[in-house]
Each structure stands twice: as structure tokens, then as C-alpha cells.
Design a protein around this motif. Sequence first.
Motif, PDB file in Angstrom:
ATOM      1  N   PRO A 164       0.815  -1.225   0.000  1.00  0.00           N
ATOM      2  CA  PRO A 164       0.000   0.000   0.000  1.00  0.00           C
ATOM      3  C   PRO A 164       0.848   1.275   0.000  1.00  0.00           C
ATOM      4  CG  PRO A 164      -0.128  -1.117   2.134  1.00  0.00           C
ATOM      5  CD  PRO A 164       0.634  -2.013   1.213  1.00  0.00           C
ATOM      6  N   THR A 165       0.315   2.317  -0.655  1.00  0.00           N
ATOM      7  CA  THR A 165       0.994   3.624  -0.686  1.00  0.00           C
ATOM      8  C   THR A 165       0.797   4.328   0.649  1.00  0.00           C
ATOM      9  OG1 THR A 165      -0.952   4.795  -1.501  1.00  0.00           O
ATOM     10  CG2 THR A 165       0.534   3.853  -3.175  1.00  0.00           C
ATOM     11  N   SER A 166       1.443   5.459   0.834  1.00  0.00           N
ATOM     12  CA  SER A 166       1.336   6.199   2.098  1.00  0.00           C
ATOM     13  C   SER A 166      -0.110   6.626   2.367  1.00  0.00           C
ATOM     14  CB  SER A 166       2.264   7.417   2.097  1.00  0.00           C
ATOM     15  OG  SER A 166       1.999   8.241   0.994  1.00  0.00           O
ATOM     16  N   ASP A 167      -0.848   7.040   1.328  1.00  0.00           N
ATOM     17  CA  ASP A 167      -2.251   7.430   1.508  1.00  0.00           C
ATOM     18  C   ASP A 167      -3.098   6.231   1.922  1.00  0.00           C
ATOM     19  OD1 ASP A 167      -1.711  10.062   0.884  1.00  0.00           O
ATOM     20  OD2 ASP A 167      -2.230   9.830  -1.241  1.00  0.00           O
ATOM     21  N   GLU A 168      -2.841   5.082   1.296  1.00  0.00           N
ATOM     22  CA  GLU A 168      -3.585   3.860   1.650  1.00  0.00           C
ATOM     23  C   GLU A 168      -3.250   3.431   3.074  1.00  0.00           C
ATOM     24  OE1 GLU A 168      -3.831   2.069  -2.904  1.00  0.00           O
ATOM     25  OE2 GLU A 168      -2.179   1.484  -1.606  1.00  0.00           O
ATOM     26  N   LEU A 169      -1.992   3.570   3.480  1.00  0.00           N
ATOM     27  CA  LEU A 169      -1.603   3.230   4.854  1.00  0.00           C
ATOM     28  C   LEU A 169      -2.304   4.131   5.867  1.00  0.00           C
ATOM     29  CD1 LEU A 169       2.232   2.601   4.377  1.00  0.00           C
ATOM     30  CD2 LEU A 169       0.513   0.894   5.016  1.00  0.00           C
ATOM     31  N   LYS A 170      -2.431   5.432   5.533  1.00  0.00           N
ATOM     32  CA  LYS A 170      -3.136   6.372   6.423  1.00  0.00           C
ATOM     33  C   LYS A 170      -4.601   5.967   6.578  1.00  0.00           C
ATOM     34  CE  LYS A 170      -0.511  10.616   5.630  1.00  0.00           C
ATOM     35  NZ  LYS A 170      -0.530  11.906   4.942  1.00  0.00           N
ATOM     36  N   LYS A 171      -5.247   5.590   5.467  1.00  0.00           N
ATOM     37  CA  LYS A 171      -6.657   5.170   5.520  1.00  0.00           C
ATOM     38  C   LYS A 171      -6.812   3.928   6.385  1.00  0.00           C
ATOM     39  CE  LYS A 171      -7.962   6.854   0.919  1.00  0.00           C
ATOM     40  NZ  LYS A 171      -8.254   6.451  -0.453  1.00  0.00           N
ATOM     41  N   MET A 172      -5.909   2.957   6.194  1.00  0.00           N
ATOM     42  CA  MET A 172      -5.983   1.711   6.973  1.00  0.00           C
ATOM     43  C   MET A 172      -5.814   2.012   8.462  1.00  0.00           C
ATOM     44  SD  MET A 172      -3.837  -0.678   4.263  1.00  0.00           S
ATOM     45  CE  MET A 172      -3.243  -1.831   5.442  1.00  0.00           C
ATOM     46  N   GLU A 173      -4.897   2.926   8.793  1.00  0.00           N
ATOM     47  CA  GLU A 173      -4.663   3.298  10.190  1.00  0.00           C
ATOM     48  C   GLU A 173      -5.896   3.989  10.783  1.00  0.00           C
ATOM     49  OE1 GLU A 173      -2.765   3.322  13.710  1.00  0.00           O
ATOM     50  OE2 GLU A 173      -2.003   2.363  11.903  1.00  0.00           O
ATOM     51  N   ALA A 174      -6.522   4.870   9.991  1.00  0.00           N
ATOM     52  CA  ALA A 174      -7.723   5.568  10.454  1.00  0.00           C
ATOM     53  C   ALA A 174      -8.858   4.577  10.713  1.00  0.00           C
ATOM     54  CB  ALA A 174      -8.149   6.614   9.426  1.00  0.00           C
ATOM     55  N   ILE A 175      -8.999   3.578   9.843  1.00  0.00           N
ATOM     56  CA  ILE A 175     -10.050   2.567  10.017  1.00  0.00           C
ATOM     57  C   ILE A 175      -9.786   1.737  11.276  1.00  0.00           C
ATOM     58  CG2 ILE A 175     -11.001   0.436   9.018  1.00  0.00           C
ATOM     59  CD1 ILE A 175     -10.605   1.820   6.237  1.00  0.00           C
ATOM     60  N   LYS A 176      -8.524   1.356  11.504  1.00  0.00           N
ATOM     61  CA  LYS A 176      -8.167   0.582  12.697  1.00  0.00           C
ATOM     62  C   LYS A 176      -8.512   1.363  13.966  1.00  0.00           C
ATOM     63  CE  LYS A 176      -4.391  -2.305  11.030  1.00  0.00           C
ATOM     64  NZ  LYS A 176      -2.932  -2.523  11.053  1.00  0.00           N
ATOM     65  N   LYS A 177      -8.191   2.669  13.973  1.00  0.00           N
ATOM     66  CA  LYS A 177      -8.488   3.505  15.140  1.00  0.00           C
ATOM     67  C   LYS A 177      -9.996   3.596  15.364  1.00  0.00           C
ATOM     68  CE  LYS A 177      -4.415   6.476  15.194  1.00  0.00           C
ATOM     69  NZ  LYS A 177      -3.897   7.833  14.960  1.00  0.00           N
ATOM     70  N   PHE A 178     -10.748   3.759  14.258  1.00  0.00           N
ATOM     71  CA  PHE A 178     -12.196   3.855  14.363  1.00  0.00           C
ATOM     72  C   PHE A 178     -12.766   2.546  14.923  1.00  0.00           C
ATOM     73  CE2 PHE A 178     -16.563   3.583  12.782  1.00  0.00           C
ATOM     74  CZ  PHE A 178     -17.065   4.811  13.212  1.00  0.00           C
ATOM     75  N   GLN A 179     -12.273   1.410  14.415  1.00  0.00           N
ATOM     76  CA  GLN A 179     -12.758   0.105  14.892  1.00  0.00           C
ATOM     77  C   GLN A 179     -12.426  -0.079  16.374  1.00  0.00           C
ATOM     78  OE1 GLN A 179     -10.755  -2.394  12.007  1.00  0.00           O
ATOM     79  NE2 GLN A 179     -12.667  -2.823  10.924  1.00  0.00           N
ATOM     80  N   ALA A 180     -11.216   0.357  16.777  1.00  0.00           N
ATOM     81  CA  ALA A 180     -10.821   0.229  18.179  1.00  0.00           C
ATOM     82  C   ALA A 180     -11.681   1.122  19.068  1.00  0.00           C
ATOM     83  CB  ALA A 180      -9.346   0.574  18.349  1.00  0.00           C
ATOM     84  N   ALA A 181     -12.072   2.289  18.555  1.00  0.00           N
ATOM     85  CA  ALA A 181     -12.878   3.219  19.341  1.00  0.00           C
ATOM     86  C   ALA A 181     -14.342   2.781  19.405  1.00  0.00           C
ATOM     87  CB  ALA A 181     -12.777   4.617  18.737  1.00  0.00           C
ATOM     88  N   HIS A 182     -14.775   1.910  18.468  1.00  0.00           N
ATOM     89  CA  HIS A 182     -16.167   1.472  18.398  1.00  0.00           C
ATOM     90  C   HIS A 182     -16.252  -0.051  18.315  1.00  0.00           C
ATOM     91  CE1 HIS A 182     -17.519   5.594  17.892  1.00  0.00           C
ATOM     92  NE2 HIS A 182     -16.530   5.752  17.029  1.00  0.00           N
TER      93      HIS A 182
END
Length: 193
Positions: A164-182
Motif C-alpha cells: 500500500p501507498t502512504s495514503d492507503e496506509l493512512k486510511k488503513m490506520e484511520a479505520i483501525k483507530k475507528f474500529q478500536a474506538a467502536h
Amino acid sequence: MSTSADDYDKLTKEERVARDKADREREAQEQAALPYRWKQQLEEVDIVVPVPAGTRGKDLNVVLGRKKLSVGLKGKEPIMSGELCQEIKVEESTWTLEDRKEVHIHLEKINKQQWWANVLTHHPKIDTTKIEPENSKLSDLDGETRGMVEKMMFDNQQKQMGKPTSDELKKMEAIKKFQAAHPELDFSQAKIS
């Protein structure tokens, strides 16, 4: 050039190579006939004007203007004189006499994103589309540009490796944080790309 870009596009690869070679030879002859030598980078133009051996600074008449350049010996016709093809920063442009036989002129371009086709408007032009700039080092770039280039290099490397590119890595990280928060939400059927 003797023909338009449309005509050039219709040429075979061999014809283009021959045309380019002939154009480069013609340009080299035209430039060699000038009373000076010059080279450029995107930000600047450097000119060397030969003068008679033993010339002193006080013998010279050099005029650097925003859109004008004149170099010569006092009381004689200028060696070169005319309108510059583009504007310069006069306060950052300089000239020096080297070894009492050459005037070295350094011109700082105002538009640092444009190649010059010639120095003086009435002199032969070069084909600026064929200029091959020197490779620059990342350390030559300002911080913002350097960061952008490093990101592009990283993304290109990642793509080549199928990662994954840097933008794709950022999206994956944001999704992981959202899943962890919910944790109460079920993401098992979600299509995330």
C-alpha cells in the motif's frame, strides 16, 4: 525548427533521431558563432564574454538591467548588447573580470520555472524542450518540495512491491483507530478498500 510539431509527430523514430541530431548540430553552430558562451539552470544564467587579454575592470562598460544587458570596452562598440529574453533580478545579478581576459556574468532569473531560449532576443534560439537538466540532490530542495518528492519515491517503491501507498496506509490506520474506538460495531461484512 523547420517544421511544426504536427509534422514531427508524423515522422518515424529514425527520422526523429536524424531531425533531432541535425537540429542540435545547427544549434551548436549558431551558439558557437555568438561572441559569448552561456549555460543555464532553472534559477540562473551564467555567461562568459571573452575580452582582449590584459583588460582591466575600469576598461569595461557592463550594464545589467531588468530586461537589458550590455558588455563592451569603453569607447568601443559593445561586444554584446540588447534586450534580455526574460527579466532578471538586477540586485542579485553580478559580473566579474576573470584573469583579465573574460567577463563572467551571473544573472538571477525572476521566473525560476522557465528555461531561456536565448540570452538576447535578437540572438538564435535553442529548443528548450530538449534541455536535459542536471540531476539535483534531495538536499538541494526546500523542505516542502523535498517531503513531496520523498513521499512520491516511497509510494512508487510501495507500488512496485505490491504494497500500500502512504495514503492507503493512512486510511488503513484511520479505520483501525475507528474500529478500536467502536468495538460495539460489527465490521465483519464491511468492504474496505
